[in-house]
Design a protein around this motif. Sequence first.
Motif, PDB file in Angstrom:
ATOM      1  N   ARG B  18      10.830  46.186  46.911  1.00  0.00           N
ATOM      2  CA  ARG B  18      11.103  44.866  47.495  1.00  0.00           C
ATOM      3  C   ARG B  18      12.246  44.177  46.785  1.00  0.00           C
ATOM      4  N   GLY B  19      12.597  44.652  45.586  1.00  0.00           N
ATOM      5  CA  GLY B  19      13.718  44.052  44.865  1.00  0.00           C
ATOM      6  C   GLY B  19      15.058  44.631  45.268  1.00  0.00           C
ATOM      7  N   ILE B  20      15.044  45.747  45.985  1.00  0.00           N
ATOM      8  CA  ILE B  20      16.313  46.417  46.318  1.00  0.00           C
ATOM      9  C   ILE B  20      17.267  45.522  47.109  1.00  0.00           C
ATOM     10  N   PRO B  21      16.790  44.815  48.160  1.00  0.00           N
ATOM     11  CA  PRO B  21      17.750  43.985  48.911  1.00  0.00           C
ATOM     12  C   PRO B  21      18.497  43.000  48.015  1.00  0.00           C
ATOM     13  N   LEU B  22      17.806  42.364  47.092  1.00  0.00           N
ATOM     14  CA  LEU B  22      18.470  41.389  46.223  1.00  0.00           C
ATOM     15  C   LEU B  22      19.469  42.085  45.287  1.00  0.00           C
ATOM     16  N   THR B  23      19.072  43.224  44.729  1.00  0.00           N
ATOM     17  CA  THR B  23      19.991  43.987  43.871  1.00  0.00           C
ATOM     18  C   THR B  23      21.254  44.337  44.652  1.00  0.00           C
ATOM     19  N   LEU B  24      21.071  44.800  45.899  1.00  0.00           N
ATOM     20  CA  LEU B  24      22.232  45.183  46.707  1.00  0.00           C
ATOM     21  C   LEU B  24      23.082  43.974  47.072  1.00  0.00           C
ATOM     22  N   GLN B  25      22.408  42.859  47.406  1.00  0.00           N
ATOM     23  CA  GLN B  25      23.161  41.634  47.751  1.00  0.00           C
ATOM     24  C   GLN B  25      24.034  41.187  46.602  1.00  0.00           C
ATOM     25  N   VAL B  31      30.979  42.493  44.018  1.00  0.00           N
ATOM     26  CA  VAL B  31      32.013  43.528  44.108  1.00  0.00           C
ATOM     27  C   VAL B  31      33.133  43.086  45.056  1.00  0.00           C
ATOM     28  N   THR B  32      32.775  42.512  46.205  1.00  0.00           N
ATOM     29  CA  THR B  32      33.831  42.128  47.151  1.00  0.00           C
ATOM     30  C   THR B  32      34.640  40.947  46.604  1.00  0.00           C
ATOM     31  N   GLY B  34      34.851  40.046  43.531  1.00  0.00           N
ATOM     32  CA  GLY B  34      35.504  40.520  42.315  1.00  0.00           C
ATOM     33  C   GLY B  34      36.752  41.327  42.627  1.00  0.00           C
ATOM     34  N   ALA B  35      36.714  42.103  43.708  1.00  0.00           N
ATOM     35  CA  ALA B  35      37.877  42.926  44.069  1.00  0.00           C
ATOM     36  C   ALA B  35      39.053  42.039  44.455  1.00  0.00           C
ATOM     37  N   VAL B  36      38.762  40.971  45.225  1.00  0.00           N
ATOM     38  CA  VAL B  36      39.841  40.069  45.627  1.00  0.00           C
ATOM     39  C   VAL B  36      40.487  39.433  44.393  1.00  0.00           C
ATOM     40  N   PHE B  37      39.636  38.940  43.491  1.00  0.00           N
ATOM     41  CA  PHE B  37      40.137  38.322  42.274  1.00  0.00           C
ATOM     42  C   PHE B  37      40.895  39.346  41.421  1.00  0.00           C
ATOM     43  N   ALA B  38      40.384  40.587  41.397  1.00  0.00           N
ATOM     44  CA  ALA B  38      41.026  41.631  40.591  1.00  0.00           C
ATOM     45  C   ALA B  38      42.425  41.935  41.109  1.00  0.00           C
ATOM     46  N   ILE B  39      42.596  41.890  42.431  1.00  0.00           N
ATOM     47  CA  ILE B  39      43.925  42.147  42.995  1.00  0.00           C
ATOM     48  C   ILE B  39      44.893  41.071  42.519  1.00  0.00           C
ATOM     49  N   VAL B  40      44.430  39.826  42.511  1.00  0.00           N
ATOM     50  CA  VAL B  40      45.276  38.736  42.013  1.00  0.00           C
ATOM     51  C   VAL B  40      45.643  38.989  40.546  1.00  0.00           C
ATOM     52  N   LEU B  41      44.616  39.315  39.734  1.00  0.00           N
ATOM     53  CA  LEU B  41      44.872  39.552  38.301  1.00  0.00           C
ATOM     54  C   LEU B  41      45.837  40.717  38.097  1.00  0.00           C
ATOM     55  N   ALA B  42      45.624  41.805  38.856  1.00  0.00           N
ATOM     56  CA  ALA B  42      46.487  42.979  38.699  1.00  0.00           C
ATOM     57  C   ALA B  42      47.924  42.639  39.086  1.00  0.00           C
ATOM     58  N   SER B  43      48.082  41.826  40.152  1.00  0.00           N
ATOM     59  CA  SER B  43      49.452  41.492  40.542  1.00  0.00           C
ATOM     60  C   SER B  43      50.104  40.580  39.506  1.00  0.00           C
ATOM     61  N   PHE B  44      49.298  39.744  38.832  1.00  0.00           N
ATOM     62  CA  PHE B  44      49.823  38.959  37.706  1.00  0.00           C
ATOM     63  C   PHE B  44      50.316  39.893  36.603  1.00  0.00           C
ATOM     64  N   ARG B  45      49.481  40.910  36.292  1.00  0.00           N
ATOM     65  CA  ARG B  45      49.829  41.836  35.216  1.00  0.00           C
ATOM     66  C   ARG B  45      51.104  42.600  35.548  1.00  0.00           C
ATOM     67  N   LEU B  46      51.288  42.895  36.848  1.00  0.00           N
ATOM     68  CA  LEU B  46      52.429  43.727  37.257  1.00  0.00           C
ATOM     69  C   LEU B  46      53.628  42.893  37.672  1.00  0.00           C
ATOM     70  N   SER B  47      53.486  41.550  37.628  1.00  0.00           N
ATOM     71  CA  SER B  47      54.529  40.700  38.195  1.00  0.00           C
ATOM     72  C   SER B  47      55.838  40.751  37.410  1.00  0.00           C
ATOM     73  N   GLY B  48      55.754  41.113  36.132  1.00  0.00           N
ATOM     74  CA  GLY B  48      56.958  41.090  35.312  1.00  0.00           C
ATOM     75  C   GLY B  48      57.231  39.689  34.758  1.00  0.00           C
ATOM     76  N   ASN B  49      56.448  38.719  35.223  1.00  0.00           N
ATOM     77  CA  ASN B  49      56.565  37.354  34.713  1.00  0.00           C
ATOM     78  C   ASN B  49      55.679  37.235  33.466  1.00  0.00           C
ATOM     79  N   GLN B  50      56.289  36.867  32.335  1.00  0.00           N
ATOM     80  CA  GLN B  50      55.536  36.890  31.074  1.00  0.00           C
ATOM     81  C   GLN B  50      54.371  35.918  31.044  1.00  0.00           C
ATOM     82  N   VAL B  51      54.544  34.760  31.682  1.00  0.00           N
ATOM     83  CA  VAL B  51      53.477  33.762  31.672  1.00  0.00           C
ATOM     84  C   VAL B  51      52.270  34.278  32.454  1.00  0.00           C
ATOM     85  N   LEU B  52      52.532  34.760  33.686  1.00  0.00           N
ATOM     86  CA  LEU B  52      51.438  35.274  34.515  1.00  0.00           C
ATOM     87  C   LEU B  52      50.776  36.472  33.841  1.00  0.00           C
ATOM     88  N   ASP B  53      51.589  37.365  33.300  1.00  0.00           N
ATOM     89  CA  ASP B  53      51.069  38.543  32.616  1.00  0.00           C
ATOM     90  C   ASP B  53      50.182  38.134  31.444  1.00  0.00           C
TER      91      ASP B  53
END
Lengths: 238, 239
Positions: B18-25, B31-32, B34-53
């Motif tokens: 009965r706990g599985i639905p909550l674990t999956l939720q 994850v979803t 976090g992935a969006v935020f991670a893309i932003v962070l990764a593009s900051f890291r790769l931007s070449g801009n020292q402040v954002l990096d």
Amino acid sequence: MSAYFDLMGFAGTGWGFDMLRATAVTLAVALAGFGVGAIFGMLSAAASLSPVSTLRHLADGYTTTLRGIPDLLVIYLFYFGGSTVITQLGHLFGAEGFVSAPVFLTGALAIGVVSGAYQAEVFRGAVLALSRGEIEAAKAYGMGPFLRFRRIILPQAARFAIPGLGNVWQLVLKESALISVVGLVELMRQAQIGAGSTRKPFTFFLTAGLLYLLISLVSGAAFRVAEARAMRGIRRAS
Amino acid sequence: MNIFDVSFFAENFVALCRGIPLTLQLTLLSVTSGAVFAIVLASFRLSGNQVLDGLARGYIFVFRGTPLLVQLYIIYYGLSQFPELRKSFAWPFLREAYWCASLALCLNTAAYSAEIIRGGVIAVPLGQIEAAKAYGMGGLTLLRRIIAPQAFRLMLPAYSNELILVVKSTALASTITMMEVTGIAAKLISATYRPVEIFIAAGAIYLLLNFSITRLLRLLEYRLSRDRRPHQAATGEHA
């Protein structure tokens, strides 16, 4: 800011000493868990490299299971499992009610068993990184398995294992925070106690976080030094 | 009292499911987002801009260097220290353990995923990007046609490890009253003092979840690398 130093300072009613003592407990339990894990990891790595297929399967089962189950569950198992055994033993000797297992010991064991699964992979990789020629040469010299392990495999594998062990150590350090759930007064639990009695949860948990960061910074630097020292004799293409 | 009681095990296995639905939720939500935020962070890291990096580096350092439990407690218990926040629009969310757990997991996995995404992008061969530029592709077209599809495939193995970590991390939500699989397990263990059966049942559920996730991602990776698969005849021996 000065209010912060009054709260976390070492004078008067400051929590400085409590937080420092708890940091020491965190370090101690993490080190103990890491040490236990090294033993489990070496045994499991040896089993997974052995020619006996049963041993290989056992090692495989151990690493897959322990790496796929939440650490919190393992801690509960060791704490409640240990307590059940101790309580029953206690009843044999006439003790009444529930006897709790020692939290430091069960915590260190639980973390050790989990980190052993990660260390096993590190050690296995380190042994596989040895060149075959070295082992063949040792055999040609007539070295037996134990002498070979002590003189040829261990010194070199230990060197290759350092970077991977550094990663596992960082994991163990963070995992040790979970032992607070069974009541060991390490950094996390101490922060909870402080937060409860001063109603300043943010301040205490932030301080705990900073102390964890500090430990991980210092130990990360230590691992880099160790790696540089151990790699002195190794030629690398670059 | 015997060590392993089969009917007790079966009974509790059902309760734990009965706990599985909550674990999956919790997993899916963090994850979803976090992935969006991670893309932003990764593009900051790769931007070449020292402040954002530098900003992204600092964020990643802090969130990977502290225990998730600390992050969770700062959000769930810590934020209540600020009266301004308690009066704000966000409070109805930050008061709920569910949203706090999701937020902590999201912020935490974003830090790890950002480095995985960055690794995937860096691993795209330079020649490919040069060729695309020679064709006159630039900016978004280059990203959409050349970099993103390859980086996605390259990061999948590391990302599947991260997903397993997130599934395991959802267990921490039980420390702030969430009744997911570990929460139910803890309740059952402290009520029955029979940790072995409950541990095995809960452990089996997590292993099953993680096994399905790794299988799904491996299938996805296999499907996405059709062009790189060697011809059947050529594989044989070395596979």
